[in-house]
Design an enzyme around this catalytic site. Structure first.
Site, short mmCIF file in Angstrom:
data_model
loop_
_atom_site.label_atom_id
_atom_site.label_comp_id
_atom_site.label_asym_id
_atom_site.label_seq_id
_atom_site.Cartn_x
_atom_site.Cartn_y
_atom_site.Cartn_z
N GLY A 8 6.04 8.00 1.53
CA GLY A 8 6.66 7.46 0.33
C GLY A 8 5.65 7.27 -0.78
N GLY A 9 4.56 8.07 -0.74
CA GLY A 9 3.48 7.85 -1.68
C GLY A 9 2.90 6.46 -1.45
N SER B 279 2.00 12.09 4.43
CA SER B 279 2.20 12.06 2.99
C SER B 279 1.43 10.87 2.40
CB SER B 279 3.70 11.99 2.67
OG SER B 279 3.94 12.23 1.30
#
Length: 603
Positions: free
Chosen positions: A201-202, A288
């Protein structure tokens, strides 16, 4: 026969536990094909089918019937599932041989005076506190700014279907510093490797329980490890740089989200032995934005010695934010709220929705350079919020110009998925892309090198469709920095680096999605059966899930991902650039996409 014996044990466990959902007879039948596939991979004899729960009509004459599936009891008890922490006792539950504790506080509430401050110790409690459900998640976007138009990948129908998004209840709140633990043992003496997962989710969104693939039961049960994930501060709550406005009191505000994760690792050092884990053998891994968090931790003095291995999945950050950039974001936020520089403490009183909304507006106004197609730079600003090189909590960029010397002795795995963000998820028209359209897109991105790049990638992927070729080329913006992480880590000469590309394709949705961003997570967690929307009951998926999860656990246990069911995976070096290609079957390739990436980076 050793591999087959291990497979028999794994198969029995799969058949005997239904985990969260009932396993249909059709799903069990797929396991028979999986056995044949696994035998082909290992060169060993087939697993006897009666171990796989098939009907007696399919079995050779005289074969005894399979034992019925028996679901073990779920236990939640003051005498059997309680653990003592420094803040008080917590009650979890036990299911199918795994103890689960959810929502255990590792820090105090971050609301009010705690907002933008380093995390404090959790408030003690008396009696026994329930740890039976996930805790709150950091506020992300207020309802006025939440994107429901289907253009945001995280909200699209096919993405949500494939990844089982929204599988658990999500309640936002600033009292969100919580850990979740899965372990085979509590209050014992066995010390197992500890695997600490950083969610994606960054640095802006997500949580430790927003994907079904994050469930740690399978890793703990099938591989005898302790799994931990957690929630922490994100976006404006975790990364607002107020140092220039608030002086020493707010000097760490730009990185308190990362300091939360340091507090998680400190909690693990103190408590994990009680949960059956070894505080001297901790692996941090994430996908991520979670990979970006792993990257940042590798360069943080406060995290040194709190972890011993690191895995970066599709999080190829080389640089963090500059102080100038993150200060501009803070100035825009203050202007949105009508506050002067001297009113910084007023930010601690503003309601959550108003603060989140102002932060969203500030992010719209900040000038952000595009991600470079040539060298992968720009990720640090493209994701919006993130850690800042502040000279104290994060003294320097994590992997630029080199790998962080402070974690030189920590072995690393880093890699990407074949298609990452350019893929067929929610794009039903990708099958109709023509060679001419593909050529146009490459030319728009890479100019006069277009023909040479296409030829180089066609050599690597001779069977790719026009869209498939474009998707691989466009992923160079991920591949270049990921390989740079591996090369720079290897150059330190102190601990090995291992590189991979994940390229298995789900048959779901007519084979269209490709190896998209986040696709590999369920296999790393040995959750191919649980996450059936993605694995589709495919025999190759079950085999690959065992190969990948065992590689991750082997790495966590020893610092080396190799095991008997995987082709030998050499460490990455400048000479060979050996890369594991996870597919059905797996193979090692030296310098994959090397010619194309060289053209891209040197032009």
């Amino acid at each position: 026969m050793k591999v087959v014996s291990e497979f028999k044990k794994q198969t029995r466990a799969t058949v005997s536990d239904n985990r969260r959902t009932s396993v249909s007879n059709g799903r069990r039948a797929f396991l028979g094909a999986m056995a044949a596939s696994w035998a082909g991979l290992t060169g060993s004899a087939l697993v006897p089918t009666n171990l796989l729960g098939l009907s007696s009509a399919t079995l050779p004459s005289g074969t005894p019937p399979a034992a019925p599936c028996v679901r073990s009891k779920v236990i939640a008890s003051d005498t059997a599932t309680v653990v003592e922490t420094n803040a008080g006792r917590v009650r979890g539950f036990k299911s199918d041989g795994v103890y689960v504790f959810k929502g255990v506080p590792y820090g105090a509430s971050t609301s009010g005076a705690g907002r933008f401050m380093p995390p404090g110790k959790p408030e003690p409690w008396t009696g026994i506190r329930n740890a039976l459900a996930y805790g709150r998640v950091c506020p992300q976007q207020d309802s006025a700014h939440f994107n429901m138009d289907g253009k945001n990948l995280a909200n699209t129908d096919e993405d949500a279907f494939l990844l089982h998004r929204g599988s658990a209840v999500t309640v936002p709140g600033e009292d969100c510093l919580r850990v979740n633990v899965w372990t085979p043992e509590i209050n014992g003496s066995h010390k197992r490797p500890v695997m600490v997962y950083m969610h994606g989710g960054g640095f802006s969104g997500g949580s430790g329980h927003d994907l079904l693939s994050y469930e740690g039961d399978s890793l703990a049960r099938n591989h005898d490890v302790v799994v931990v994930n957690h929630n922490h501060r994100l976006n404006v709550y975790g990364y607002l740089n107020l140092g220039a406005f608030g002086g020493e009191e707010f000097a760490s505000s730009a990185n308190v989200g990362m300091l939360d994760i340091v507090a998680v690792l400190e909690w693990i050092r103190t408590h994990i032995a009680t949960f059956g884990g070894d505080p001297g053998n901790v692996t941090i891994f994430g996908q991520s934005g979670g990979g970006g968090k792993v990257t940042a931790l590798m360069a943080m003095p406060a995290a040194k010695g709190l972890f011993h291995r690191a895995i970066i999945q599709s999080g190829p950050f080389l640089k963090a934010l500059s102080p100038d950039y993150s200060q501009q974001v803070a100035e825009l936020l203050m202007a949105e709220l009508g506050l002067s520089r001297s009113q910084v403490r007023e930010l601690q009183k503003i309601p959550v929705d108003r603060l989140s909304g102002a932060a969203a507006e500030a992010m719209k106004k900040i000038a952000r350079p595009p991600i470079s197609l040539r060298d992968g730079y720009g990720w640090e600003t493209a994701v919006g919020w993130g850690p800042t090189v502040d000279g104290r909590t994060l003294p320097s960029h994590p992997f630029d110009p080199g790998a962080p010397a402070i974690s030189a002795d920590v072995p690393l795995i880093t890699g990407t998925n074949l298609n990452e963000s350019v893929n067929g998820v929610d794009h039903p028209g990708v099958t109709s892309m023509t060679p001419e359209e593909m050529n146009k897109r490459v030319r728009e991105g890479y100019g006069s090198d277009c023909d040479a790049i296409i030829a180089a990638y066609r050599h690597d992927y001779p069977k790719a469709t026009p869209f498939g070729l474009w998707a691989a080329i466009a992923t160079s913006r991920w591949r270049v920095p990921a390989f740079a992480q591996a090369a720079r880590k290897a150059a330190l000469g102190a601990a090995p680096a291992y590189a991979y590309i994940y390229s298995w394709r789900t048959p779901v949705l007519d084979d269209r999605p490709g190896s998209f961003h986040a696709a590999e997570i369920s296999f790393v967690f040995d959750n191919a059966e649980l996450c059936d929307h993605y694995s589709a009951g495919d025999p190759g998926a079950f085999a690959l899930s065992k190969q990948m999860s065992t590689a991750w656990v082997s790495f966590a246990r020893t610092g080396n991902p190799n095991h008997s069911s995987l082709p030998h995976w050499p460490a990455y070096t400048a000479d060979t650039r050996a890369t594991m290609c996870f597919d059905a079957p797996c193979e090692v390739r030296n310098d994959p996409e090397g010619k194309g990436l060289k053209i891209i980076t040197q032009s």
